[in-house]
Design an enzyme around this catalytic site. Structure first.
Site, short mmCIF file in Angstrom:
data_model
loop_
_atom_site.label_atom_id
_atom_site.label_comp_id
_atom_site.label_asym_id
_atom_site.label_seq_id
_atom_site.Cartn_x
_atom_site.Cartn_y
_atom_site.Cartn_z
CB SER A 243 -0.91 -0.01 1.22
OG SER A 243 -0.13 0.21 2.37
CE LYS A 244 -0.72 6.27 -3.69
NZ LYS A 244 -2.08 6.30 -4.20
NE ARG A 245 0.24 0.40 5.87
CZ ARG A 245 0.67 -0.67 6.48
NH1 ARG A 245 1.72 -0.61 7.27
NH2 ARG A 245 0.05 -1.82 6.32
CG HIS A 246 4.35 -1.12 2.12
ND1 HIS A 246 3.08 -1.62 1.96
CD2 HIS A 246 4.80 -1.62 3.29
CE1 HIS A 246 2.78 -2.40 2.98
NE2 HIS A 246 3.80 -2.41 3.81
N GLY A 247 5.33 2.79 -0.13
CA GLY A 247 5.99 3.53 -1.21
C GLY A 247 5.04 3.62 -2.40
#
Ligand code: GLU
Length: 492
Positions: free
Chosen positions: A260-264
């Site tokens: 998800s976005k929090r990984h990149g």
């Protein structure tokens, strides 16, 4: 029997950006088609959920496929024998087929209101039978149906699922999958807006477009028995199913969870903006779930076509590793010819240097082995246009035996020599400074260290002192050396 020609399809819903997982699906579909003789790869737009439709998504799909070199043989823009290739333009296909099932007693009109279904779902959730419809309209009398239709009560069409027995199929990656039929809800085929559901439309289209292989994410694994029941009631041949493992991201604590976005970055566009090359992204994505037979990692798209095979797709979750992608990117950059590399750099050079005439060959020689992403360039090269304030202590360096005193002496001598240089080229500068070091009886490092600090204001730079001098040009180099000298003199 003659072997069926391979026909695969990529069937994105136009819901915005191109997720990495979707691109992997498209790639595998493409590789399967192109890896077989005369296989066809089809692009179909699945826009039956009009609420989720996002403007410009289709343009993003075309652009992405084009950027990575995945060309479709049939699709909305180029047509083909089985068009139209946008589901909202195929509405005529679905309703008659659903009505046919009603006639055959395999489907029924369901007039249940949204509110009823909502409360049913809530009740069912508490009883752990999440999402199941209770079949209230399954056995309505013909009179009731006629009455409701006459009254214009909104309806959906549901397929009657078997209530006993099991459904089985064999997935090419996950192996045999079995579900009890009483777990399958009477699925909706046609919605109140007369649009088909995704579940219905994908089966109808895959059949009508003669699709032989369906590749999709493993989140569809549990719905596949429902699709199969449709193939069975119509007596259609089922495709080969290839479900792909989830793509996960690494969390800071070492655990993994769905990417998800929090990984990149999670979309192709974001990766491009971050400076990754389409060919590096495609190569890396190919390996997210597929293991080549040997340890080789670098594959061009045409090499992937030759090497890819469905039996080497793994069902264990694939972890998206941004560092590994960066490694791929650097490898692809290094493998570029100088001309190709320069073409990639030009927009960045323009941004950094404006219209200034710069020594491109020297810059390329510095950058090519070092740059891992094109977007690093601004940071790497900024010192060439902006000499930032730096601390005098940078002149001190054990390794090169530099002190403030030696630095002062080196810079004074350098200034004298470089002022006299008439031909400002890498070779000339190198010659001049090597003989200066000799003359002064010091190692090259002792001479070059303070020069590098004075002309860059940094202890770590892309390229050494000689290259930087070459790129800066004589005037700017001398100006910076004088500034360094002033700093050192002030300190005395
Ligand atoms: N339209 C579906 C999606 O974008 C495709 C699933 C499939 O390949 O059938 O997720």
């Amino acid at each position: 029997m003659e072997k069926k020609k391979v026909r695969t399809r990529y069937a994105p819903s136009p819901t915005g950006f191109m997720h990495i997982g979707n691109l992997r699906t498209a790639l595998y579909e493409f590789l399967i088609a192109k890896g077989s003789s005369d296989g066809k790869f089809i692009l179909r737009i699945e826009d039956t959920d009009q609420n989720r439709k996002v403007e410009d998504s289709i343009a993003i799909i075309y652009k992405t496929l084009q950027q990575v070199g995945i060309h479709h043989d049939e699709g909305p823009d180029i047509g083909g024998e089985f068009g139209p290739y946008i589901q909202s333009q195929r509405l005529d296909s679905y309703l008659p087929l659903a009505e046919q099932l009603i006639k055959e007693g395999q489907a029924y009109y369901c007039f249940c209101s949204k509110e009823r279904l909502q409360s049913l779902h809530e009740k069912l959730e508490n009883g752990n039978l999440v999402g199941r419809y209770d079949g209230k309209c399954r056995n309505l009398s013909q009179e009731e149906i006629n009455h409701n239709l006459k009254m214009g009560i909104p309806y959906v069409i549901r397929q009657k699922m078997p209530t006993v027995g099991i459904s089985e199929f064999c997935d090419s990656v996950y192996g045999p999958i079995t579900v009890a039929n009483d777990e399958l809800e009477d699925q909706i085929l046609i919605k109140t807006d007369k649009f088909p559901t995704y579940n219905f439309a994908n089966v109808v289209d895959d059949h009508q477009m003669q699709i032989t292989h369906v590749v999709r994410g493993c989140e569809y694994l549990s719905s596949t028995p429902k699709y199969n029941l449709l193939y069975e009631v119509y007596g259609w041949e089922k495709p080969q199913y290839i479900h792909l493992p989830l793509i996960m991201g690494k969390n800071p604590d070492g655990s993994i969870s769905k990417l998800s976005k929090r990984h990149g970055a999670t979309s192709f566009q974001d990766l491009i903006e971050q400076g990754f090359l389409p060919e590096a992204i495609i190569n890396y994505i190919a390996l997210l779930g597929w293991c080549p037979k040997d340890t080789r990692e670098i594959f061009s798209l045409s090499e992937l076509i030759t090497h890819f095979s469905v039996d080497c797709i793994s069902k264990s979750p694939a972890i998206f590793d941004y560092d590994k992608l960066t490694w791929f990117n650097a490898e692809y950059l290094k493998a570029k010819s100088d001309e190709e590399f320069l073409a990639l750099c030009m927009p960045h050079f323009k941004q950094i240097f404006g219209d200034k005439d710069i020594d491109k060959p020297t810059l390329i020689a510095i950058l090519k082995p070092r740059v891992t992403k094109l977007t690093q360039m601004k940071d790497l090269l900024d010192f060439l246009v902006n000499l930032k304030e730096y601390d005098i202590s940078l002149f001190e360096n054990k390794k090169s035996k530099s002190t403030l005193e030696t630095s002062l002496k080196m810079l004074k001598n350098t200034l004298n020599e470089l002022e006299l240089l008439t031909n400002w080229s890498l070779q000339e500068i190198k010659c001049c400074l090597t003989s200066l070091a000799e003359k002064l009886g010091v190692k090259n490092g002792t001479l070059l260290w303070p020069i590098r600090i004075a002309i860059s204001g940094q202890s770590v730079t892309a390229g050494g002192a000689i290259e930087i001098l070459t790129i800066l040009g004589q005037n700017e180099s001398l100006k910076r050396i004088k500034l360094g000298l002033e700093k050192l003199q002030k300190h005395q």
